[in-house]
Scaffold this motif. Structure first.
Motif, PDB file in Angstrom:
ATOM      1  N   LYS A  95       0.830  -1.212   0.000  1.00 50.82           N
ATOM      2  CA  LYS A  95       0.000   0.000   0.000  1.00 50.82           C
ATOM      3  C   LYS A  95       0.861   1.257   0.000  1.00 50.82           C
ATOM      4  N   GLU A  96       1.976   1.205   0.725  1.00 51.06           N
ATOM      5  CA  GLU A  96       2.890   2.350   0.748  1.00 51.06           C
ATOM      6  C   GLU A  96       3.565   2.543  -0.609  1.00 51.06           C
ATOM      7  N   ALA A  97       3.681   1.451  -1.366  1.00 58.19           N
ATOM      8  CA  ALA A  97       4.379   1.496  -2.652  1.00 58.19           C
ATOM      9  C   ALA A  97       3.428   1.665  -3.826  1.00 58.19           C
ATOM     10  N   LYS A  98       2.202   2.099  -3.574  1.00 63.48           N
ATOM     11  CA  LYS A  98       1.180   2.135  -4.626  1.00 63.48           C
ATOM     12  C   LYS A  98       1.545   3.049  -5.784  1.00 63.48           C
ATOM     13  N   ASP A  99       2.410   4.026  -5.573  1.00 62.56           N
ATOM     14  CA  ASP A  99       2.808   4.935  -6.650  1.00 62.56           C
ATOM     15  C   ASP A  99       4.095   4.497  -7.347  1.00 62.56           C
TER      16      ASP A  99
ATOM     17  N   LYS B 167      10.039  -1.861   5.574  1.00 63.26           N
ATOM     18  CA  LYS B 167       8.590  -1.672   5.510  1.00 63.26           C
ATOM     19  C   LYS B 167       8.179  -0.208   5.602  1.00 63.26           C
ATOM     20  N   ASP B 168       9.050   0.634   6.177  1.00 59.97           N
ATOM     21  CA  ASP B 168       8.720   2.058   6.291  1.00 59.97           C
ATOM     22  C   ASP B 168       9.257   2.882   5.120  1.00 59.97           C
ATOM     23  N   ASN B 169      10.015   2.242   4.238  1.00 65.65           N
ATOM     24  CA  ASN B 169      10.591   2.975   3.113  1.00 65.65           C
ATOM     25  C   ASN B 169      10.590   2.110   1.847  1.00 65.65           C
TER      26      ASN B 169
ATOM     27  N   LYS C 186      12.501   3.341  -1.562  1.00 66.31           N
ATOM     28  CA  LYS C 186      13.949   3.110  -1.669  1.00 66.31           C
ATOM     29  C   LYS C 186      14.236   1.635  -1.971  1.00 66.31           C
ATOM     30  N   CYS C 187      13.500   0.776  -1.327  1.00 70.39           N
ATOM     31  CA  CYS C 187      13.685  -0.662  -1.539  1.00 70.39           C
ATOM     32  C   CYS C 187      13.425  -1.029  -2.993  1.00 70.39           C
TER      33      CYS C 187
END
Length: 256
Positions: A164-168, A244-246, A249-250
């Motif tokens: 969800k954090e990586a949706k973009d 998981k918070d970034n 970058k991953c």
């Protein structure tokens, strides 16, 4: 016995004509399958490359890893070149062993006269020649998991948050289930915001083929593929947990 000797008399054109490969200067061996997402991503690029070589004495031979002839025929419709006869599984295995093919897609280029390998990773050569803007920018992940597996159920919420954090980031996951029944699959899949391989007997061969291709020995297992279909990380579970918070970058590191 050389690869060209193995192929002699066993390669047919789109029109069903047996080809004499020695009449060409170069022959490309394309190990691929319809069930394989990276293959289906690369095939249109290889078609474009092949069409641009129309004036060259160059032929590609499709060597199928499909599990049934219907899948072979459906996939082969997308290709303008020749193919090893699907029923010739023995020679397919000989060629795979000869060139150490462990994953697909694999594209190897040979001198059609001598049989000398001119490009072991012909896929990389092709990708350097095509217009990158025509290729998907997504990173693909294959998530082997199951509802009955406690470590899987523990990792899935973390992966969902990461996703969800990586949706973009043009990042997609495909769930490949090791569940034992469809009810468990459906229950578990409700927790996931991504895609899934359909559960059932008609996709069992696909699941087994993916598990064999990526050498799945335990779950959960998260295989990371870059936009060209190359494996960037065999099992990224610990990487996702550590980042998981970034996730941006991953994912950027995976795309390097």
């Amino acid at each position: 016995m050389s690869a060209l000797e193995i192929l002699k008399g066993n390669v047919t054109s789109k029109q069903g004509v047996v080809l004499d490969l020695s009449s060409f200067d170069f022959v490309g061996l394309y190990f691929s399958a319809h069930w394989c997402p990276p293959c289906r991503g690369f095939t249109p690029q290889l078609v474009d490359f092949y069409n641009k070589c129309a004036d060259e004495k160059f032929m590609i031979v499709f060597i199928s890893s499909d599990r049934d002839e219907a899948s072979f025929k459906e996939y082969y419709k997308e290709m303008p070149w020749s193919a090893l006869k699907f029923e010739d599984r023995a020679n397919k295995e000989k060629l795979s062993g000869m060139f150490g093919v462990e994953g697909i897609p694999t594209f190897i280029v040979l001198d059609a006269k001598s049989g000398e390998v001119k490009a072991k990773d012909g896929r990389e050569v092709v990708m350097k020649k095509i217009d990158k803007k025509d290729f998907s920018a997504k990173s693909w992940c294959i998530y082997f998991s199951a509802h009955w597996c406690p470590p899987c159920r523990g990792f899935t919420p973390t992966l969902a948050d990461f996703y969800k954090e990586a949706k973009d980031e043009k990042f997609q996951i495909v769930f490949v289930s090791f569940d034992r029944d469809e009810t468990s699959f459906n229950t578990y899949f409700k927790e996931m915001p991504w895609l899934a391989l359909k559960f059932g007997d008609d996709t069992e061969d696909i699941k087994k083929s993916l598990a064999d291709t990526f050498k799945v020995s335990g779950i959960p297992m998260l295989v990371i593929l870059d936009k060209d279909g190359n494996v960037k990380e065999k099992n990224a579970r610990s990487t996702v947990e550590a980042n998981k918070d970034n996730p941006a970058k991953c994912i950027a590191d995976w795309r390097k």
